[in-house]
Write a protein that holds these residues in place. Structure first.
Motif, PDB file in Angstrom:
ATOM      1  N   PHE A 158       0.823  -1.207   0.000  1.00 21.12           N
ATOM      2  CA  PHE A 158       0.000   0.000   0.000  1.00 21.12           C
ATOM      3  C   PHE A 158       0.860   1.262   0.000  1.00 21.12           C
ATOM      4  CE2 PHE A 158      -3.175  -2.950   1.997  1.00 21.12           C
ATOM      5  CZ  PHE A 158      -4.042  -2.947   0.916  1.00 21.12           C
ATOM      6  N   SER A 159       1.960   1.219   0.722  1.00 20.23           N
ATOM      7  CA  SER A 159       2.859   2.383   0.745  1.00 20.23           C
ATOM      8  C   SER A 159       3.386   2.687  -0.646  1.00 20.23           C
ATOM      9  CB  SER A 159       4.027   2.121   1.703  1.00 20.23           C
ATOM     10  OG  SER A 159       3.579   1.924   3.025  1.00 20.23           O
ATOM     11  N   LEU A 160       3.802   1.637  -1.359  1.00 14.73           N
ATOM     12  CA  LEU A 160       4.322   1.821  -2.718  1.00 14.73           C
ATOM     13  C   LEU A 160       3.246   2.360  -3.651  1.00 14.73           C
ATOM     14  CD1 LEU A 160       6.443  -1.438  -3.069  1.00 14.73           C
ATOM     15  CD2 LEU A 160       7.324   0.896  -3.072  1.00 14.73           C
ATOM     16  N   ILE A 161       2.053   1.783  -3.588  1.00  8.97           N
ATOM     17  CA  ILE A 161       0.977   2.214  -4.476  1.00  8.97           C
ATOM     18  C   ILE A 161       0.601   3.661  -4.211  1.00  8.97           C
ATOM     19  CG2 ILE A 161      -1.456   1.864  -5.046  1.00  8.97           C
ATOM     20  CD1 ILE A 161      -1.023  -1.123  -4.589  1.00  8.97           C
ATOM     21  N   PHE A 162       0.432   4.025  -2.947  1.00  6.82           N
ATOM     22  CA  PHE A 162       0.062   5.403  -2.617  1.00  6.82           C
ATOM     23  C   PHE A 162       1.144   6.387  -3.046  1.00  6.82           C
ATOM     24  CE2 PHE A 162      -2.681   3.680   1.058  1.00  6.82           C
ATOM     25  CZ  PHE A 162      -3.779   3.594   0.209  1.00  6.82           C
ATOM     26  N   ALA A 163       2.400   6.030  -2.811  1.00  4.18           N
ATOM     27  CA  ALA A 163       3.498   6.932  -3.191  1.00  4.18           C
ATOM     28  C   ALA A 163       3.544   7.130  -4.700  1.00  4.18           C
ATOM     29  CB  ALA A 163       4.829   6.375  -2.680  1.00  4.18           C
ATOM     30  N   LEU A 164       3.344   6.053  -5.458  1.00  5.61           N
ATOM     31  CA  LEU A 164       3.354   6.155  -6.921  1.00  5.61           C
ATOM     32  C   LEU A 164       2.191   7.002  -7.427  1.00  5.61           C
ATOM     33  CD1 LEU A 164       4.299   2.475  -7.858  1.00  5.61           C
ATOM     34  CD2 LEU A 164       5.646   4.528  -8.373  1.00  5.61           C
ATOM     35  N   LEU A 165       1.013   6.829  -6.821  1.00  4.44           N
ATOM     36  CA  LEU A 165      -0.148   7.606  -7.236  1.00  4.44           C
ATOM     37  C   LEU A 165       0.051   9.092  -6.956  1.00  4.44           C
ATOM     38  CD1 LEU A 165      -3.099   5.307  -6.081  1.00  4.44           C
ATOM     39  CD2 LEU A 165      -2.399   5.815  -8.426  1.00  4.44           C
ATOM     40  N   ILE A 166       0.552   9.407  -5.772  1.00  3.66           N
ATOM     41  CA  ILE A 166       0.783  10.813  -5.414  1.00  3.66           C
ATOM     42  C   ILE A 166       1.815  11.433  -6.343  1.00  3.66           C
ATOM     43  CG2 ILE A 166       1.662  12.354  -3.621  1.00  3.66           C
ATOM     44  CD1 ILE A 166       0.526  10.382  -1.559  1.00  3.66           C
ATOM     45  N   PRO A 212       4.043  15.606  -9.210  1.00  7.15           N
ATOM     46  CA  PRO A 212       5.480  15.274  -9.241  1.00  7.15           C
ATOM     47  C   PRO A 212       6.282  16.120  -8.261  1.00  7.15           C
ATOM     48  CG  PRO A 212       4.599  15.512 -11.466  1.00  7.15           C
ATOM     49  CD  PRO A 212       3.535  15.990 -10.532  1.00  7.15           C
ATOM     50  N   LEU A 213       7.230  15.496  -7.645  1.00  8.49           N
ATOM     51  CA  LEU A 213       8.066  16.172  -6.657  1.00  8.49           C
ATOM     52  C   LEU A 213       9.060  17.111  -7.336  1.00  8.49           C
ATOM     53  CD1 LEU A 213       9.004  16.218  -3.608  1.00  8.49           C
ATOM     54  CD2 LEU A 213      10.714  14.535  -4.297  1.00  8.49           C
ATOM     55  N   MET A 245      11.723   8.190  -4.331  1.00  7.41           N
ATOM     56  CA  MET A 245      11.395   7.381  -5.490  1.00  7.41           C
ATOM     57  C   MET A 245      10.498   8.182  -6.422  1.00  7.41           C
ATOM     58  SD  MET A 245       9.203   3.819  -5.557  1.00  7.41           S
ATOM     59  CE  MET A 245       7.705   4.707  -5.149  1.00  7.41           C
ATOM     60  N   GLY A 246      10.554   7.879  -7.732  1.00  9.05           N
ATOM     61  CA  GLY A 246       9.599   8.523  -8.624  1.00  9.05           C
ATOM     62  C   GLY A 246       9.904   8.328 -10.089  1.00  9.05           C
ATOM     63  N   PHE A 247       8.880   7.976 -10.841  1.00  3.15           N
ATOM     64  CA  PHE A 247       8.997   7.874 -12.288  1.00  3.15           C
ATOM     65  C   PHE A 247       9.254   9.237 -12.910  1.00  3.15           C
ATOM     66  CE2 PHE A 247       6.799   3.670 -12.618  1.00  3.15           C
ATOM     67  CZ  PHE A 247       7.741   3.091 -13.431  1.00  3.15           C
TER      68      PHE A 247
END
Length: 308
Positions: free
Chosen positions: A4-12, A17-18, A89-91
């Motif tokens: 859940f942490s990974l999914i939420f972080a990716l969605l945010i 974008p940071l 992390m971030g695409f």
């Protein structure tokens, strides 16, 4: 909680974008410069001491905060996980370059694509062909996806809480900031940071390459990994690029025009010349590989829940 942490972080990160330079890279750069100014005497021993005194305590401190928040309420620990992942992390930390280059090539604006590639990679590509621009952009995207996403995810899963994400991010930063410097004035201060990251990234880079193989052309990816990666100057990067090229059926590497000269590089992959279409395929490959990782993590979580 990990999934859940990974999914939420990716969605945010997809929605907002940071601003990496302002929030992460800038402060880290100033801190790194301060460490170099105070402790660099040109010796590898000092570099090792500073790395250990910064990376290990920072990792442990994050773990301690996570533990304390968990004691208060698991929801606070989850939010802390998501926040740390969002910072590490971030695409989309570098994807705007890839997207803009892709669009420029689609529109036939080769000069603009060359300029954008130079801003991204730090060189000059005024004489590069459209295929060379696409090739270099694909290579940079594959490496960026691993360093900004898959490597962080691996260590986030391995170490408790968000410790692994911070550990990997700091290790990578010091390896890039200190380890790549070869000037006499800097000395051997960055040697340990470079070596440490090679060990830290040893397993993640191979798992990322394996995920590219599974979601792409498996046989060609393994063939290129086995026969071509060893020819690349930087072996870990060669593993990623060879497997990614084989998985997509595109040729990467090869000589390119860079900064006014022709840079000779070995060929990676088999298949057709890189172009804008293969840039789109790169996006699909990375997303499929990430979904595979999340699926495997979900299956492990379900198996653990059933077993309990």
């Amino acid at each position: 909680m990990t999934l859940f942490s990974l999914i939420f972080a990716l969605l945010i990160e997809q929605l907002r974008p940071l601003p990496v330079q302002q929030v992460v890279a800038g402060p880290l750069g100033r801190f790194s410069s301060l460490l170099v100014e105070r402790f660099n005497d040109g010796r590898a021993a000092n570099g090792r001491m500073v790395w250990l005194l910064v990376v290990i305590p920072a990792t442990l401190a994050v773990g301690l905060v996570f533990y304390l928040l968990w004691q208060v309420h698991p929801l606070f620990a989850l939010l802390f996980n998501v926040g740390v992942l969002y910072l590490t992390m971030g695409f989309r930390q570098e994807s705007h370059f890839f997207t803009d280059i892709h669009l420029a090539l689609r529109m036939g604006e080769l000069d603009r694509a060359r300029i954008l590639l130079g801003e991204w990679r730090g060189g000059q590509y005024h004489e590069a062909s459209s295929s060379e621009v696409a090739r270099l952009a694909i290579e940079q995207a594959l490496l960026s996806a691993h360093r900004n996403v898959f490597g962080v995810v691996f260590w986030f899963i391995v170490l408790p809480g968000p410790c692994g994400a911070v550990f990997y991010r700091l290790s990578r930063y010091f390896a890039e900031d200190w380890g790549r410097r070869r000037d006499a004035e800097f000395g051997e201060f960055g040697r340990f940071a470079r070596t440490a990251f090679e060990w830290v990234d040893f397993v993640p880079v191979r798992l990322t390459a394996a995920s590219f193989s599974v979601v792409g052309d498996f046989e060609d990816a393994l063939f290129c990994w086995r026969t071509q990666a060893v020819l690349w100057p930087d072996r870990p990067s060669g593993i990623l690029l060879a497997s990614g090229a084989g998985a997509m059926g595109v040729r990467l590497g090869m000589p390119v025009h860079e900064s006014g000269e022709i840079v000779d590089r070995p060929e990676l992959g088999i298949g057709e010349e890189a172009d804008a279409d293969y840039m789109q395929s790169t996006v699909g490959l990375v997303w499929r590989a990430l979904l595979l990782c999340l699926l495997l993590l979900a299956l492990v979580g379900v198996a653990g829940w059933v077993g309990a």
